[in-house]
Design an enzyme around this catalytic site. Structure first.
Site, PDB file in Angstrom:
ATOM      1  N   HIS A  98     -22.922  13.336   5.178  1.00  0.00           N
ATOM      2  CA  HIS A  98     -21.583  13.364   4.566  1.00  0.00           C
ATOM      3  C   HIS A  98     -20.863  14.668   4.864  1.00  0.00           C
ATOM      4  CE1 HIS A  98     -24.014  10.542   2.207  1.00  0.00           C
ATOM      5  NE2 HIS A  98     -22.929   9.822   2.267  1.00  0.00           N
TER       6      HIS A  98
ATOM      7  N   ARG B  76       0.823  -1.216   0.000  1.00  0.00           N
ATOM      8  CA  ARG B  76       0.000   0.000   0.000  1.00  0.00           C
ATOM      9  C   ARG B  76       0.858   1.268   0.000  1.00  0.00           C
ATOM     10  NH1 ARG B  76      -3.833  -0.165   4.834  1.00  0.00           N
ATOM     11  NH2 ARG B  76      -2.259  -1.494   5.784  1.00  0.00           N
TER      12      ARG B  76
ATOM     13  N   LYS C  35      -0.907   4.601  -0.996  1.00  0.00           N
ATOM     14  CA  LYS C  35      -1.772   5.218   0.010  1.00  0.00           C
ATOM     15  C   LYS C  35      -0.938   6.053   0.984  1.00  0.00           C
ATOM     16  CE  LYS C  35      -4.743   3.831   3.866  1.00  0.00           C
ATOM     17  NZ  LYS C  35      -6.042   4.330   3.392  1.00  0.00           N
TER      18      LYS C  35
END
Ligand code: GLN
Ligand code: ZN
Length: 778
Positions: A712, A20, A23
Site C-alpha cells: 500500500h 458523480r 467525485k
C-alpha cells in the site's frame, strides 16, 4: 377527513450526485484546480436535488445531514472535535483542509522539518459493518475531550428549510461512533468515553431543536451486534441523559440485522421512535411490536436498502397489516431497511441494460416509489394502488420463470453435487510430497500475488478498446507484450514461481463476471466505496455458468515463455459473491455454489492445460462474516465448502494456492485450515507477523506466504527489513512452510517501485537460504 398516506422515511440518500458530480468536484479541489467555494456549491446542488427528488416522490421524513463530502463517520469525528493532535487543529471550526487531511493524509508536510504540523497520515479506514462502504476510523486520546466543533447538521437543516423543505436530521449515534473508533496507544475501550461525549450531542440536539427540528434520526447500528452488559448500561445511561424535553424527538435507527438480545435495552430507552430492519430480520417484527411501548413510533424497514431488486409488495403488506391495524397509521412509518447509500441512485441512468433485467430492478429512486405505493395501500387500501400491485406481481412472475434466470443444466448440476467433490484426493501431507517431487522448488520459494502494475498505457488501451477505438487484436497484442515483458523480467530477477501479471483484467471480480452467464454490468450504477471512490458492483441475476474458458489462454501464453512454473490465477466464489449485488430469489449459499462450480471448471481446465499451481483468491471471505458471532458458523461452513468445491477437482500433485488480504485470522483460523489449500498468502507486514500467531497456535500444517512488504506504500523495503520479518515468521512457523511474497497484488503500484522491491525480496530469500539454520528444516 380524507385519508392521508402513511409516513415514508428514507434514513439516507445516495450523495454522490446523478453524474458523480461530487467525485469530480473533490478531485478537482484536491488537485488545486478549483476553489473551496466551487466544491461547496456542487455539494449544495446535490443536497438540493436529493431533497427535491424525495419530496417529489412523496417521502414524508426527508433526511438532512445524510450528505457528506467524504464520510459520515469522519463528519461526526469533526463535529465532536475528535481531531488527533497530528492534524494541528487548535480549536474553532475544523477547516476543510484539516478534514481532508484526516481522510487522505497531508502530503505537504515535512518542509519545515518540525514534524509538529503539516505532515500527517490519514486515519485508518475500515468497512462499515458488513457493507462494502468504508469509513474513517475515529481515533481518540486517552483523555479525549469532546466539544462541538461543527454545526453541519444544523446548517444543513437550515439550508433545506430555506428551500421550504422540512427535514429530519440524521446523526451517527454516540455509541456507534465510539464503538467504531479506537483509543490510541492501546488506551482501552472507547465506549468508556460515552459520558464525555453525550453533553456534546445534547448541545447539538438543542441547537437542532432551536432551528426548528421536531425529530432527529440517530443511527445506532451497533445495537444489532454483540454487546456486553457494561456497554448496554452505558448506552442506557447515555440516552437517559440525551432524551430531554429540550431536544427533538429521537427516532433511533437500527439496521443490518435483528436487535436480538439488545431488544430489551432498546425498549427501555426514552426514545420516541424506533427503526428496525425487516429485510435482514423480518422475524423480529413480532418480538419488537410486543416489547416496545405502544406510543413509540415504529419505523418498518421493509424495502431492501442493501440490494437492488424490486420488492414483493404483497408480502410486505401482509407482513405489516396486523401492526398497522394495531398501532394505527400514526404509529408506524415505512422505510428502506437502511440508508440508501448502499444502492445506486436511479435506474433511468441505465438505458443500455437489458430491458427485461431492468424491469426486475429497483435503485434508490425506484425504492421510494415502491414505498409510496405501500404507503397509499396501508391507508387507503390495496384497491387504490391495484394497478401498481398487479404490475409488480406480473414482473415477479416473469422473473421467476425467465429463461435468463433459469438454466436447467446448472440446477441439475447443483442437485447432483456430492460431498466427495469438495474433498481433495489425499490429505495435505501426502499432497505435499507429490507436489515437492513435481515442482522441485528451493526453500523459501519466492512469488508474487498476481497482478503487476496496470500502467496508464494499459488502462488507456482498455478504455479505447471498450469504446471501440482500438481493435481486439491490437489490444491483445499490447497485453501480450506486457505479459511477455513481465515474464522475462521475473525470470531475470530470479523469482521462483511466476505470474502472468493480470494485465487483461479490469478488476478481479468484474473480469470473471463478464465471462460468466448470470451476471449483468451497469454503466452508471455507482455506489460509494469510500470517499471519492465509487464502484459498480456486478449484478448476479440468474443461474451462473461458464460458457467458455476464461483465463486458460493467458496462462498458456505466459507459461509458453518460461520453464519456471506460472501460477494460474482465479478469483474465488466467495469473493465474487461478496462483491456483487446478489439475486434475492435463491439462498446466497446456493448462488455461491453455482459460482464455485463455474470456477472449478476453470481450475480443472488450467490443470489440463498443464498448470502445476493454481491460485484462487478469497480476498473477501472474512468480510462476509455475519455481524453476530452466533451466525458465523453457518456462513463459514458454506463459504469454506464453496472454496473447496472450487479447488478439489485437481490431482494431488497440483498445488492450490489461495490469497487473503488483511484479516484478523485468530477467530476464523479453523475455517482457514478447513479450506485445505496447499499454500496461503496473507497480508502480514504491517502487523509485524503477529497475524501468524493464529497459524502457530493452530499448528497450521500447509504452506504460508506471510507478506514481507506493504504494497500500500510506495516505499521500497530494504533487504534487511524483509529478512527480519521472515525471522519473525520463523519463530512462529516451520521454515519449511514459508513462502516469500509481498502482501498483496501490485497493480496499483508503479514499476519503479515494484522493481527494486522485488529485487530486494529475492535477495532476502537468498540470504536466508544461505544461512545454515535454513537448510535444517527443509
Ligand atoms: N490476484 C489478485 C492481485 O494480485 C489478488 C488481489 C486481492 O487479493 N485483492 O491483484
Ligand atoms: Zn490481497
Amino acid at each position: 377527513m380524507a385519508n392521508q398516506k402513511l409516513a415514508v422515511s428514507t434514513l439516507g440518500f445516495p450523495r454522490i450526485g446523478r453524474r458523480r458530480e461530487l467525485k469530480f468536484a473533490l478531485e478537482s479541489y484536491w488537485a488545486g484546480k478549483s476553489s473551496q467555494a466551487e466544491l461547496l456549491d456542487v455539494a449544495a446542488a446535490i443536497r438540493k436535488a436529493n431533497w427535491v427528488d424525495q419530496l417529489d416522490r412523496g417521502v414524508t421524513n426527508i433526511p438532512s445531514n445524510d450528505f457528506s463530502l467524504y464520510d459520515h463517520v469522519l463528519d461526526t469525528a469533526v463535529m465532536v472535535g475528535a481531531v488527533p493532535d497530528a492534524y494541528g487543529w487548535t480549536g474553532g471550526e475544523v477547516s476543510l483542509d484539516t478534514y481532508f487531511a484526516m481522510a487522505r493524509g497531508s502530503a505537504d508536510g515535512g518542509a519545515c522539518g518540525c514534524g509538529g504540523h503539516g505532515s500527517a497520515t490519514a486515519l485508518e479506514m475500515t468497512k462499515w459493518f458488513d457493507t462494502n462502504y468504508h469509513y474513517m476510523v475515529p481515533e481518540f486520546g486517552k483523555d479525549q475531550e469532546f466539544k462541538l466543533a461543527s454545526r453541519k447538521p444544523i446548517d444543513e437543516f437550515l439550508e433545506a428549510k430555506e428551500l421550504g423543505i422540512h427535514t429530519r436530521p440524521v446523526l451517527v449515534g454516540p455509541a456507534t461512533f465510539l464503538k467504531l473508533g479506537k483509543i490510541r496507544d492501546g488506551g482501552g475501550d472507547p465506549i468508556d468515553l460515552l459520558p464525555r461525549l453525550v453533553p456534546v450531542y445534547a448541545e447539538l440536539l438543542r441547537g437542532l431543536k432551536a432551528a426548528g427540528a421536531d425529530w432527529v434520526q440517530i443511527d445506532e447500528p451497533i445495537l444489532v451486534t454483540d454487546l456486553n452488559e457494561a456497554e448496554r448500561e452505558a448506552i442506557a445511561a447515555a440516552y437517559r441523559q440525551l432524551a430531554t424535553a429540550s431536544v427533538p424527538k429521537i427516532m433511533l435507527a437500527t439496521y443490518f440485522a435483528a436487535l436480538g438480545d439488545n431488544l430489551d435495552l432498546v425498549a427501555s430507552l426514552p426514545i420516541a421512535g424506533l427503526h428496525v430492519d425487516l429485510v435482514r430480520a423480518p422475524e423480529q417484527l413480532d418480538a419488537v411490536a410486543a416489547t416496545v411501548r405502544k406510543n413509540l413510533v415504529l419505523s418498518l424497514g421493509v424495502i431492501d436498502g442493501r440490494n437492488i431488486w424490486r420488492a414483493d409488495l404483497d408480502v410486505i403488506l401482509d407482513r405489516v397489516a396486523a401492526l398497522r391495524a394495531d398501532r394505527g397509521a400514526d404509529g408506524i412509518e415505512i422505510a428502506p431497511s437502511c440508508s440508501l447509500i448502499h444502492v445506486p441512485l436511479d435506474l433511468a441512468a441505465e438505458p443500455e441494460l437489458d430491458t427485461e433485467i431492468v424491469s426486475w430492478l429497483s435503485f434508490a429512486i425506484q425504492k421510494i416509489e415502491e414505498l409510496d405505493t405501500l404507503a397509499i395501500a396501508l391507508v387507503d387500501g390495496r384497491a387504490k394502488v391495484d394497478d401498481a400491485l398487479k404490475a409488480a406481481r406480473a414482473i415477479r412472475r416473469g422473473r421467476a420463470k425467465s429463461l435468463k434466470v433459469n438454466d436447467a443444466s446448472v440446477q441439475t448440476r447443483i442437485e447432483s453435487l456430492d460431498a466427495s467433490m469438495s474433498k481433495r484426493e489425499s490429505r495435505f501431507a501426502d499432497r505435499r510430497s507429490a507436489q515437492d517431487r513435481k515442482l522441485d522448488l528451493p526453500q523459501f520459494p519466492t512469488t508474487t500475488i498476481g497482478s503487476f502494475p496496470q500502467t496508464p498505457e494499459v488502462r488507456r488501451a482498455r478504455a479505447a478498446h471498450g469504446r471501440g477505438e482500438l481493435s481486439l487484436s491490437d489490444y491483445e497484442t499490447l497485453l501480450r507484450q506486457e505479459t511477455e515483458a513481465a515474464i522475462r523480467w521475473q525470470e531475470e530477477i530470479g523469482l521462483d514461481v511466476l505470474v502472468h501479471g493480470e494485465f487483461e483484467r479490469n478488476d478481479m471480480v468484474q473480469y470473471f463476471g463478464e465471462r460468466l452467464s448470470g451476471f449483468a454490468f451497469t454503466k452508471n450504477a455507482w455506489v460509494q466505496s469510500y470517499g471519492s471512490r465509487y464502484v459498480r458492483p456486478p449484478i448476479i441475476f440468474g443461474d451462473v455458468a461458464r460458457p467458455e474458458q476464461m483465463t486458460v489462454g493467458w496462462w498458456q501464453f505466459a507459461q509458453s515463455l518460461t520453464d519456471k512454473p506460472v501460477k494460474g490465477m482465479l478469483t474465488g466464489p466467495v469473493t465474487i459473491l461478496n462483491w456483487s449485488f446478489v439475486r434475492d430469489d435463491l439462498a446466497r449459499s446456493q448462488v455461491c455454489r453455482q459460482i464455485a462450480l463455474a470456477i472449478r471448471d476453470e481450475v480443472i481446465d488450467l490443470e489440463r492445460a498443464g498448470a502445476a499451481m493454481i491460485q484462487i483468491d478469497e480476498a473477501a471471505l472474512r468480510e462476509g462474516l455475519p455481524l453476530r458471532q452466533s451466525e458465523w458458523r453457518a456462513y463459514l461452513d458454506w463459504a469454506v465448502e464453496c472454496f473447496r468445491l472450487t479447488a478439489a477437482g485437481v490431482a494431488d500433485g497440483t498445488q492450490i494456492h489461495t490469497h487473503m488480504c488483511y484479516s484478523e485470522f485468530n477467530d476464523i483460523i479453523e475455517a482457514i485450515a478447513a479450506m485445505d489449500a496447499d499454500v496461503i498468502s496473507i497480508e502480514t507486514s504491517r502487523s509485524k507477523m503477529e497475524l501468524l500467531d493464529a497459524f502457530r497456535d493452530y499448528s497450521y500444517p500447509a504452506g504460508i506466504g506471510p507478506g514481507v512488504y506493504d504494497i500500500h506504500s510506495p516505499r521500497v523495503p530494504e533487504i534487511g527489513e524483509m529478512t527480519a520479518l521472515i525471522d519473525l515468521a520463523k519463530r512462529r512457523l516451520d521454515a519449511g512452510q514459508l513462502w516469500i511474497n509481498p502482501d498483496c497484488g501490485l497493480k496499483t503500484r508503479k514499476w519503479d517501485e515494484v522493481r527494486p522491491a522485488l529485487v530486494n525480496m529475492v535477495a532476502a530469500a537468498r540470504q536466508l537460504r544461505a544461512r545454515k539454520d535454513a537448510s535444517r528444516a527443509a
